[in-house]
Scaffold this active site. Structure first.
Site, PDB file in Angstrom:
ATOM      1  N   GLY A   1       0.819  -1.215   0.000  1.00 21.98           N
ATOM      2  CA  GLY A   1       0.000   0.000   0.000  1.00 21.98           C
ATOM      3  C   GLY A   1       0.849   1.258   0.000  1.00 21.98           C
ATOM      4  O   GLY A   1       0.560   2.230  -0.709  1.00 21.98           O
ATOM      5  N   ASP A   2       1.939   1.230   0.783  1.00 18.09           N
ATOM      6  CA  ASP A   2       2.857   2.381   0.832  1.00 18.09           C
ATOM      7  C   ASP A   2       3.484   2.612  -0.540  1.00 18.09           C
ATOM      8  O   ASP A   2       3.630   3.747  -0.990  1.00 18.09           O
ATOM      9  CB  ASP A   2       3.991   2.142   1.840  1.00 18.09           C
ATOM     10  CG  ASP A   2       3.482   1.889   3.253  1.00 18.09           C
ATOM     11  OD1 ASP A   2       2.352   2.302   3.551  1.00 18.09           O
ATOM     12  OD2 ASP A   2       4.215   1.262   4.039  1.00 18.09           O
ATOM     13  N   ALA A   3       3.874   1.506  -1.194  1.00 20.84           N
ATOM     14  CA  ALA A   3       4.509   1.604  -2.511  1.00 20.84           C
ATOM     15  C   ALA A   3       3.532   2.157  -3.543  1.00 20.84           C
ATOM     16  O   ALA A   3       3.906   2.969  -4.400  1.00 20.84           O
ATOM     17  CB  ALA A   3       5.019   0.238  -2.953  1.00 20.84           C
TER      18      ALA A   3
END
Length: 341
Positions: A295-297
Site C-alpha cells: 500500500g505504501d509503494a
C-alpha cells in the site's frame, strides 16, 4: 532545479524487523494477519524473538517514509523528496539515517536523546503480513521541530505533502500546521486512512484533518471501517470512496479525490461525483514474496506522477507498477532503477 524538494512527507520512522513466522507465533502473541496495530505490553518480547531468527531482515520503514522512498526511487531526481519524523540517538537511528540518505531522500529527523528508535515487527506468513509497531522515539515528534527555520523551509519549498494517518497518533498539531499552510498556498495535501484502528480510535483527529485533504488514500478494510464509524451503513467500497470525496473541503482550490486499493481487485477512484475502477497488475501466487509495503509503494508510485501533474490514470498505473515490484521482494525494497514508462 524545479523538482528539488517538491514532495515532503511527515510520519513515524520505524526500523522494520521482518521475519517469516508461523501460525503458532501469531497465536502466541495474539496477532491477526493483514492487520496493523500498536504494540502492547504482551507484544514486547516478540521483538527479541524475531531478532534472533536466522531469516530476520532490518529495513528502514514506517508507512510515510516507505511511500516517500518509493516516490524518490520512481522520480530518480536526487533530493526531490524530503521527510521528517523522530528517531532515537542509537544504532537503529544511525541505520535509518544511512538507509534514507542512500535512498536519496532529504531527511530532517528530530533525534531524541532518551528514547530508542521505533521498530515495527513485520510478521510474514504465506506472503501475507501483519505489523506491530513499537513507536518509541517516533512517538516523541514535536511541532517545535517543524517550526525551526531550517525545517519549515522544507514546508515552504514543497508543493505536495503526504502524511500517513498513523501520524495522527503522534502529532496532530504538526499535521494541522502543514495542512493549513497547504490550503493557504494552494498546495496539494494528501493523507492515508492507514489502519482500521486510526479510523476508530483517532476519529476526531482524522475528521479535523480531512477538510484539508486533497487526496485520500486507503485500502478496502480501512474504507469499510471508516464507513462503519461514521454510521454510513454501507460496505460498498465505491460508495464509501464517493462519500469521502464529497466530505466538505477547507479550501476550494483543489477538489478531493479518493483512491482505494483492494489487493488484487481494481483500484477505486472517486472524483467529481463519479467512480472509476482501474485494474491492477496481477501477479502469480508463486511470485509473491510478501505484501509488506504494498500500500505504501502504491502511494509512492502515485505521488511520483502526481508531482509531474500527470493524469489520475497515469498516477494509478505508476502506483500499481510500484506495488507490483515491492510485493515480489522482501519488505519495502526495490531494484536500483524503475522500469516504469
Amino acid at each position: 532545479m524545479a523538482y528539488e524538494g517538491i514532495l515532503l512527507g511527515m510520519g513515524n520512522p520505524l526500523l522494520d524487523i521482518s521475519a517469516v513466522v508461523d501460525e503458532e507465533f501469531l497465536k502466541k502473541y495474539d496477532i491477526k494477519l493483514n492487520n496493523a496495530i500498536l504494540a502492547e505490553e504482551k507484544h514486547l518480547p516478540m521483538y527479541e524473538e524475531m531478532a534472533a531468527k536466522s531469516n530476520v531482515e532490518y529495513i528502514a520503514g514506517g508507512a510515510t517514509q516507505n511511500s516517500i522512498k518509493v516516490a524518490q526511487w520512481m522520480l530518480q531526481i536526487p533530493g526531490a523528496t524530503g521527510y521528517m519524523g523522530c528517531i532515537g540517538k542509537d544504532k537503529f537511528g544511525e541505520e535509518m539515517k544511512k538507509n534514507s540518505k542512500a535512498a536519496g531522500v532529504n531527511v530532517h529527523y528530530l533525534e531524541d536523546e532518551s528514547t530508542p528508535t521505533g521498530t515495527c515487527a513485520v510478521c510474514v506468513v504465506g506472503g501475507e503480513r501483519s505489523l506491530i509497531a513499537n513507536l518509541s522515539a517516533a512517538n516523541c515528534y514535536k511541532s517545535e521541530h517543524l517550526k525551526k527555520p531550517e525545517n519549515w523551509a522544507l514546508v515552504e519549498k514543497a508543493k505536495y505533502f503526504y502524511i500517513a494517518g498513523f501520524f495522527l497518533t503522534v502529532s496532530p498539531d504538526s499535521i494541522q500546521l502543514v495542512a493549513e499552510h497547504a490550503a493557504a498556498k494552494n498546495k496539494v495535501f494528501t493523507m492515508n486512512l492507514s489502519a482500521p484502528f486510526i479510523c476508530e480510535f483517532f476519529k476526531d483527529a482524522q475528521v479535523k484533518a480531512l477538510p484539508y485533504v486533497d487526496f485520500v488514500f486507503g485500502n478496502e478494510t480501512e474504507a469499510r471501517t471508516f464507513s462503519k464509524v461514521h454510521g454510513w451503513e454501507t460496505d460498498d467500497v465505491a460508495e464509501i470512496a464517493l462519500k469521502i470525496s464529497q466530505w466538505p473541503k477547507a479550501s476550494g482550490t483543489h477538489k478531493r479525490i479518493t483512491v482505494i486499493t483492494q489487493g488484487a481487485d481494481p483500484v477505486v477512484v472517486a472524483e467529481d461525483g463519479k467512480v472509476k475502477q482501474f485494474p491492477v497488475i496481477l501477479l502469480p501466487k508463486e511470485k509473491l514474496v510478501d505484501t509488506n509495503g504494498a500500500g505504501d509503494a502504491f502511494v509512492g508510485g502515485f505521488l511520483s506522477q502526481l508531482v509531474f501533474e500527470k493524469s489520475i490514470e497515469d498516477c494509478v498505473k505508476a502506483g500499481c507498477y510500484a506495488s507490483n515490484v515491492i510485493i515480489q521482494r522482501s519488505g519495502c525494497t526495490y531494484p536500483e532503477k524503475p522500469e516504469f514508462k
